[in-house]
Scaffold this active site. Structure first.
Site, mmCIF file in Angstrom:
data_model
loop_
_atom_site.group_PDB
_atom_site.id
_atom_site.type_symbol
_atom_site.label_atom_id
_atom_site.label_comp_id
_atom_site.label_asym_id
_atom_site.label_seq_id
_atom_site.Cartn_x
_atom_site.Cartn_y
_atom_site.Cartn_z
ATOM 1 N N CYS A 47 0.830 -1.203 0.000
ATOM 2 C CA CYS A 47 0.000 0.000 0.000
ATOM 3 C C CYS A 47 0.864 1.253 0.000
ATOM 4 C CB CYS A 47 -0.907 -0.034 1.239
ATOM 5 S SG CYS A 47 -1.936 1.424 1.488
ATOM 6 N N HIS A 48 0.307 2.361 -0.491
ATOM 7 C CA HIS A 48 1.016 3.643 -0.472
ATOM 8 C C HIS A 48 1.403 4.051 0.950
ATOM 9 C CE1 HIS A 48 0.942 5.245 -4.603
ATOM 10 N NE2 HIS A 48 -0.093 4.442 -4.758
ATOM 11 N N THR A 49 0.620 3.631 1.938
ATOM 12 C CA THR A 49 0.937 3.993 3.319
ATOM 13 C C THR A 49 2.254 3.366 3.759
ATOM 14 O OG1 THR A 49 -1.423 4.114 3.774
ATOM 15 C CG2 THR A 49 0.035 4.112 5.663
ATOM 16 N N HIS A 69 0.470 -4.011 5.988
ATOM 17 C CA HIS A 69 -0.768 -4.006 6.771
ATOM 18 C C HIS A 69 -1.968 -4.534 5.989
ATOM 19 C CE1 HIS A 69 -0.671 -0.164 4.646
ATOM 20 N NE2 HIS A 69 -1.995 -0.139 4.744
ATOM 21 N N GLU A 70 -1.721 -5.103 4.799
ATOM 22 C CA GLU A 70 -2.797 -5.751 4.036
ATOM 23 C C GLU A 70 -2.478 -7.244 3.983
ATOM 24 O OE1 GLU A 70 -4.621 -2.612 0.787
ATOM 25 O OE2 GLU A 70 -3.029 -3.928 0.132
ATOM 26 N N CYS A 99 -12.067 -3.430 19.750
ATOM 27 C CA CYS A 99 -12.090 -4.111 21.043
ATOM 28 C C CYS A 99 -13.506 -4.274 21.582
ATOM 29 C CB CYS A 99 -11.233 -3.360 22.065
ATOM 30 S SG CYS A 99 -11.943 -1.806 22.675
ATOM 31 N N CYS A 102 -13.795 0.046 24.468
ATOM 32 C CA CYS A 102 -13.335 1.418 24.707
ATOM 33 C C CYS A 102 -14.458 2.410 24.395
ATOM 34 C CB CYS A 102 -12.090 1.720 23.867
ATOM 35 S SG CYS A 102 -12.404 1.857 22.088
ATOM 36 N N CYS A 105 -15.371 2.438 20.630
ATOM 37 C CA CYS A 105 -16.160 1.280 20.190
ATOM 38 C C CYS A 105 -17.589 1.333 20.732
ATOM 39 C CB CYS A 105 -15.484 -0.016 20.624
ATOM 40 S SG CYS A 105 -13.998 -0.457 19.672
ATOM 41 N N CYS A 113 -10.828 2.717 17.269
ATOM 42 C CA CYS A 113 -10.714 2.002 18.538
ATOM 43 C C CYS A 113 -9.485 2.533 19.260
ATOM 44 C CB CYS A 113 -10.566 0.495 18.273
ATOM 45 S SG CYS A 113 -10.213 -0.511 19.741
ATOM 46 N N ARG A 117 -4.087 2.040 20.712
ATOM 47 C CA ARG A 117 -3.584 3.086 19.816
ATOM 48 C C ARG A 117 -2.185 3.571 20.202
ATOM 49 N NH1 ARG A 117 -1.396 5.086 16.720
ATOM 50 N NH2 ARG A 117 -1.734 6.923 15.451
ATOM 51 N N CYS A 176 -7.145 -3.256 3.659
ATOM 52 C CA CYS A 176 -6.954 -1.797 3.635
ATOM 53 C C CYS A 176 -7.672 -1.170 2.451
ATOM 54 C CB CYS A 176 -5.470 -1.428 3.631
ATOM 55 S SG CYS A 176 -5.183 0.369 3.614
ATOM 56 N N ARG A 374 -2.527 -2.555 -7.427
ATOM 57 C CA ARG A 374 -2.104 -3.302 -6.240
ATOM 58 C C ARG A 374 -1.210 -4.455 -6.653
ATOM 59 N NH1 ARG A 374 -2.780 0.100 -2.914
ATOM 60 N NH2 ARG A 374 -3.799 -0.132 -0.879
#
Length: 381
Positions: A47-49, A69-70, A99, A102, A105, A113, A117, A176, A374
């Site tokens: 991903c670009h992130t 993260h994917e 979760c 919190c 949520c 969430c 964090r 993502c 992708r």
């Protein structure tokens, strides 16, 4: 032979410093602790992130780190007190956890969430330590996922079991980009049939926004991108019009004027999928006076700020943002996977390249060249 409770040695793509290429290293992955899950990653998207943090522009970026993260894979082992997944489950990693306990949520107002964090942003597990190491020295986690490792450890609130019939080389992308775009158009925006929709940036997220707008029976879906090769992609996913701001404007005409004319006053809904703050401003100002809403999805570089004249807001335009398309991962992801299996969501069509882990740097080069929607990385040897 079971590996549960033991340290696993495997390959991972490690970034040792800002701006550096990833290096394939042999690392150690410790067993999961309480409320943690160790996953054998089968496939990951790029991903670009990931590239944004690799570049050094991310204020939270820290090194050395394992990006990604994917991710989709199979649960290898679980720590104490894990009840939501079990060994052998096919899972998707969730960079936005859920979760259920919190304030975020429980509010019912957001998919954000807050439980992990603080530690997730620092690249460590909730106890403040890492499960990854190289030659005895810790490596940082990334976005609570680190799918560029053949094995990863995540919290139990950052993973969801899905239908094993769904191929993991496709479901990883639901972690993502595709979910973010479709969700922004279907969860966050309240698009009504016939509404005019603008999509700034026709990468993975932008194309996914188009998908969502088509589902909602939007009228005009106008895509704005400076890369002419994206026109064919945009039309493939359902765009009605394509505008290249570099080539398609009359002398003295602005992109806002052009789009306002094309939509008889402006967009009902539009989406920034670029992370460029000037584009974000154009997107807002291309919204219809009185009711148009502009949704920011793209992540801008650290320190960048958005600006417009307050009168744009006083006259009824709305500027807002969203993360992960407003989707609550553990609650909603199984249904999204089912939608894919039922043919309601395109996923296969986003994949432009496939590489083994050893060639992961090529996927970043493809991203910069504009030739990639992708890339999917095969994590197994």
């Amino acid at each position: 032979m079971s590996t549960a409770g033991k340290t696993i040695t495997c390959k991972a793509a490690v970034c040792w410093g800002a701006g550096q290429d990833l290096k394939i290293e042999t690392i150690q992955v410790a067993p999961p602790k309480s409320h943690e899950v160790r996953v054998k990653v089968a496939y990951t998207g790029v991903c670009h992130t990931d590239d944004y943090t690799r570049s050094g522009q991310d204020a939270e970026g820290a090194f050395p780190v394992i990006f990604g993260h994917e991710g989709a894979g199979i649960v290898e082992s679980v720590g104490d007190d894990v009840t939501n997944v079990k060994v052998g489950d096919h899972v998707i990693l969730l960079y936005t956890p859920e979760c259920g306990e919190c304030d975020f949520c429980k509010s019912g107002k957001t998919n954000l969430c807050g439980k992990i964090r603080e530690t997730q942003g620092k690249g460590v597990m909730p106890d403040g330590t890492s499960r990854f190491s190289f030659e005895g020295k810790p490596l940082l986690h990334y976005m609570g996922c680190s799918s560029f490792s053949q094995y990863t450890v995540v919290t139990d609130i950052s993973v969801v079991a899905v239908d094993p019939k769904a191929p993991m080389d496709k479901t990883c992308l639901l972690g993502c980009g595709i979910t973010t775009g479709v969700g922004a158009a279907t969860n966050i925006a309240k698009i009504e049939p016939g509404d005019n929709v603008g999509v700034f940036g026709a990468g993975c997220i932008g194309l996914a926004v188009i998908q969502g707008a088509v589902q909602k029976k939007a009228g005009k879906i106008i895509v704005i991108d400076i890369n002419d090769s994206k026109k064919e992609w945009a039309e493939k996913f359902g765009a009605t019009d394509f505008v290249n701001p570099i080539k398609d404007l009359k002398p003295g005409e602005t992109i806002v004027q052009k789009l306002t004319e094309m939509t008889n006053g402006g967009f009902d809904w539009d989406f920034d999928c670029t992370g460029n703050v000037q584009v974000m401003r154009n997107a807002l100002e291309a919204c219809h006076k009185g009711w148009g809403q502009s949704i920011v999805i793209g992540v801008a570089a650290a320190g960048k700020e958005i600006a417009t004249r307050p009168f744009q807001l006083v006259t009824g335009r709305v500027w807002r943002g969203c993360a992960f398309g407003g989707v609550k991962g553990r609650t909603q992801m199984p249904g999204i996977v089912q939608d894919y299996l039922d043919g309601k969501i395109k996923v296969d069509e986003f994949i432009t390249q496939r590489y083994p882990l050893e060639k992961i740097n090529q996927s970043f080069q493809d991203m910069h060249s504009g030739n990639s929607i992708r890339a999917v990385i095969t994590m197994t040897d």
